[in-house]
Design a protein around this motif. Sequence first.
Motif, PDB file in Angstrom:
ATOM      1  N   VAL A   3      50.266  44.616  37.396  1.00  0.00           N
ATOM      2  CA  VAL A   3      49.247  45.546  36.888  1.00  0.00           C
ATOM      3  C   VAL A   3      49.403  45.716  35.377  1.00  0.00           C
ATOM      4  O   VAL A   3      48.414  45.669  34.631  1.00  0.00           O
ATOM      5  N   VAL A   4      50.634  45.891  34.910  1.00  0.00           N
ATOM      6  CA  VAL A   4      50.882  46.014  33.474  1.00  0.00           C
ATOM      7  C   VAL A   4      50.443  44.746  32.755  1.00  0.00           C
ATOM      8  O   VAL A   4      49.840  44.804  31.674  1.00  0.00           O
ATOM      9  N   ASN A   5      50.691  43.584  33.357  1.00  0.00           N
ATOM     10  CA  ASN A   5      50.299  42.318  32.746  1.00  0.00           C
ATOM     11  C   ASN A   5      48.787  42.238  32.583  1.00  0.00           C
ATOM     12  O   ASN A   5      48.300  41.827  31.529  1.00  0.00           O
ATOM     13  N   LYS A   6      48.045  42.616  33.603  1.00  0.00           N
ATOM     14  CA  LYS A   6      46.580  42.567  33.515  1.00  0.00           C
ATOM     15  C   LYS A   6      46.061  43.530  32.450  1.00  0.00           C
ATOM     16  O   LYS A   6      45.154  43.193  31.689  1.00  0.00           O
ATOM     17  N   VAL A   7      46.638  44.728  32.388  1.00  0.00           N
ATOM     18  CA  VAL A   7      46.213  45.703  31.379  1.00  0.00           C
ATOM     19  C   VAL A   7      46.516  45.189  29.974  1.00  0.00           C
ATOM     20  O   VAL A   7      45.674  45.264  29.071  1.00  0.00           O
ATOM     21  N   LEU A   8      47.707  44.628  29.783  1.00  0.00           N
ATOM     22  CA  LEU A   8      48.071  44.092  28.471  1.00  0.00           C
ATOM     23  C   LEU A   8      47.183  42.907  28.077  1.00  0.00           C
ATOM     24  O   LEU A   8      46.793  42.781  26.913  1.00  0.00           O
ATOM     25  N   LYS A   9      46.857  42.049  29.025  1.00  0.00           N
ATOM     26  CA  LYS A   9      45.992  40.909  28.717  1.00  0.00           C
ATOM     27  C   LYS A   9      44.637  41.377  28.206  1.00  0.00           C
ATOM     28  O   LYS A   9      44.098  40.832  27.247  1.00  0.00           O
ATOM     29  N   HIS A  10      44.071  42.386  28.855  1.00  0.00           N
ATOM     30  CA  HIS A  10      42.754  42.861  28.452  1.00  0.00           C
ATOM     31  C   HIS A  10      42.812  43.776  27.235  1.00  0.00           C
ATOM     32  O   HIS A  10      41.812  43.965  26.560  1.00  0.00           O
ATOM     33  N   THR A  11      43.973  44.314  26.943  1.00  0.00           N
ATOM     34  CA  THR A  11      44.126  45.129  25.737  1.00  0.00           C
ATOM     35  C   THR A  11      44.347  44.237  24.521  1.00  0.00           C
ATOM     36  O   THR A  11      43.708  44.423  23.480  1.00  0.00           O
ATOM     37  N   LEU A  12      45.242  43.262  24.642  1.00  0.00           N
ATOM     38  CA  LEU A  12      45.570  42.385  23.515  1.00  0.00           C
ATOM     39  C   LEU A  12      44.504  41.310  23.273  1.00  0.00           C
ATOM     40  O   LEU A  12      44.269  40.931  22.125  1.00  0.00           O
ATOM     41  N   ARG A  13      43.890  40.807  24.336  1.00  0.00           N
ATOM     42  CA  ARG A  13      42.852  39.774  24.262  1.00  0.00           C
ATOM     43  C   ARG A  13      43.269  38.581  23.399  1.00  0.00           C
ATOM     44  O   ARG A  13      42.501  38.080  22.584  1.00  0.00           O
ATOM     45  N   GLU A  14      44.487  38.114  23.607  1.00  0.00           N
ATOM     46  CA  GLU A  14      45.009  36.965  22.871  1.00  0.00           C
ATOM     47  C   GLU A  14      44.496  35.684  23.528  1.00  0.00           C
ATOM     48  O   GLU A  14      44.680  35.470  24.715  1.00  0.00           O
ATOM     49  N   PHE A  27      42.616  35.229  29.237  1.00  0.00           N
ATOM     50  CA  PHE A  27      43.465  35.460  28.070  1.00  0.00           C
ATOM     51  C   PHE A  27      44.868  34.921  28.320  1.00  0.00           C
ATOM     52  O   PHE A  27      45.324  34.839  29.446  1.00  0.00           O
ATOM     53  N   GLY A  28      45.576  34.580  27.242  1.00  0.00           N
ATOM     54  CA  GLY A  28      46.840  33.894  27.386  1.00  0.00           C
ATOM     55  C   GLY A  28      48.078  34.745  27.288  1.00  0.00           C
ATOM     56  O   GLY A  28      49.092  34.457  27.896  1.00  0.00           O
ATOM     57  N   MET A  29      48.054  35.797  26.512  1.00  0.00           N
ATOM     58  CA  MET A  29      49.273  36.566  26.279  1.00  0.00           C
ATOM     59  C   MET A  29      49.093  37.977  26.813  1.00  0.00           C
ATOM     60  O   MET A  29      48.039  38.559  26.593  1.00  0.00           O
ATOM     61  N   PRO A  30      50.052  38.514  27.480  1.00  0.00           N
ATOM     62  CA  PRO A  30      51.372  38.011  27.821  1.00  0.00           C
ATOM     63  C   PRO A  30      51.312  37.039  28.995  1.00  0.00           C
ATOM     64  O   PRO A  30      50.425  37.119  29.828  1.00  0.00           O
ATOM     65  N   SER A  31      52.272  36.159  29.031  1.00  0.00           N
ATOM     66  CA  SER A  31      52.325  35.130  30.061  1.00  0.00           C
ATOM     67  C   SER A  31      52.735  35.740  31.398  1.00  0.00           C
ATOM     68  O   SER A  31      53.678  36.526  31.475  1.00  0.00           O
ATOM     69  N   ASP A  32      52.012  35.378  32.452  1.00  0.00           N
ATOM     70  CA  ASP A  32      52.312  35.899  33.796  1.00  0.00           C
ATOM     71  C   ASP A  32      53.713  35.503  34.246  1.00  0.00           C
ATOM     72  O   ASP A  32      54.499  36.348  34.673  1.00  0.00           O
ATOM     73  N   HIS A  33      54.011  34.203  34.165  1.00  0.00           N
ATOM     74  CA  HIS A  33      55.299  33.749  34.675  1.00  0.00           C
ATOM     75  C   HIS A  33      56.458  34.237  33.812  1.00  0.00           C
ATOM     76  O   HIS A  33      57.537  34.521  34.324  1.00  0.00           O
ATOM     77  N   ALA A  34      56.235  34.399  32.528  1.00  0.00           N
ATOM     78  CA  ALA A  34      57.302  34.920  31.673  1.00  0.00           C
ATOM     79  C   ALA A  34      57.587  36.388  31.986  1.00  0.00           C
ATOM     80  O   ALA A  34      58.743  36.821  32.011  1.00  0.00           O
ATOM     81  N   GLN A  35      56.552  37.156  32.264  1.00  0.00           N
ATOM     82  CA  GLN A  35      56.744  38.572  32.571  1.00  0.00           C
ATOM     83  C   GLN A  35      57.432  38.750  33.925  1.00  0.00           C
ATOM     84  O   GLN A  35      58.336  39.581  34.057  1.00  0.00           O
TER      85      GLN A  35
END
Length: 78
Positions: A39-50, A61-69
Motif C-alpha cells: 500500500v505504501v509503495n502504491k501511494v509513493l508511486k502515485h505521489t512521486l510519479r517518477e 511509474f517506476g520509483m519506488p521499485s516494488d521488488h526493492a521495497q
Amino acid sequence: MAWVSMSPILLVVAFLTTAVVRRELHSAFMFYGILFSEVVNKVLKHTLRESRPDASNREDFGMPSDHAQVSQFFAMYY
C-alpha cells in the motif's frame, strides 16, 4: 509466464493459510507487513510519479521499485 503472474495471489494464500493453521502472530505480522508495504509503495508511486527509463515498455511509474521495497521489508523484518 502465467505462473509468475499468479505469484502474488499464491503468496497471499500461503501466508493466510500459515497464519490460520499455525495460529502464530509471526505469520500474521509478516502478512500485514507485506500488505502495508504494498500500500505504501502504491501511494509513493502515485505521489512521486517518477517515470521509467526510456527503454522500458511498461506504462506505470517506476520509483519506488516494488521488488526493492519488498526485499527491504524482508531484510528489516528478519
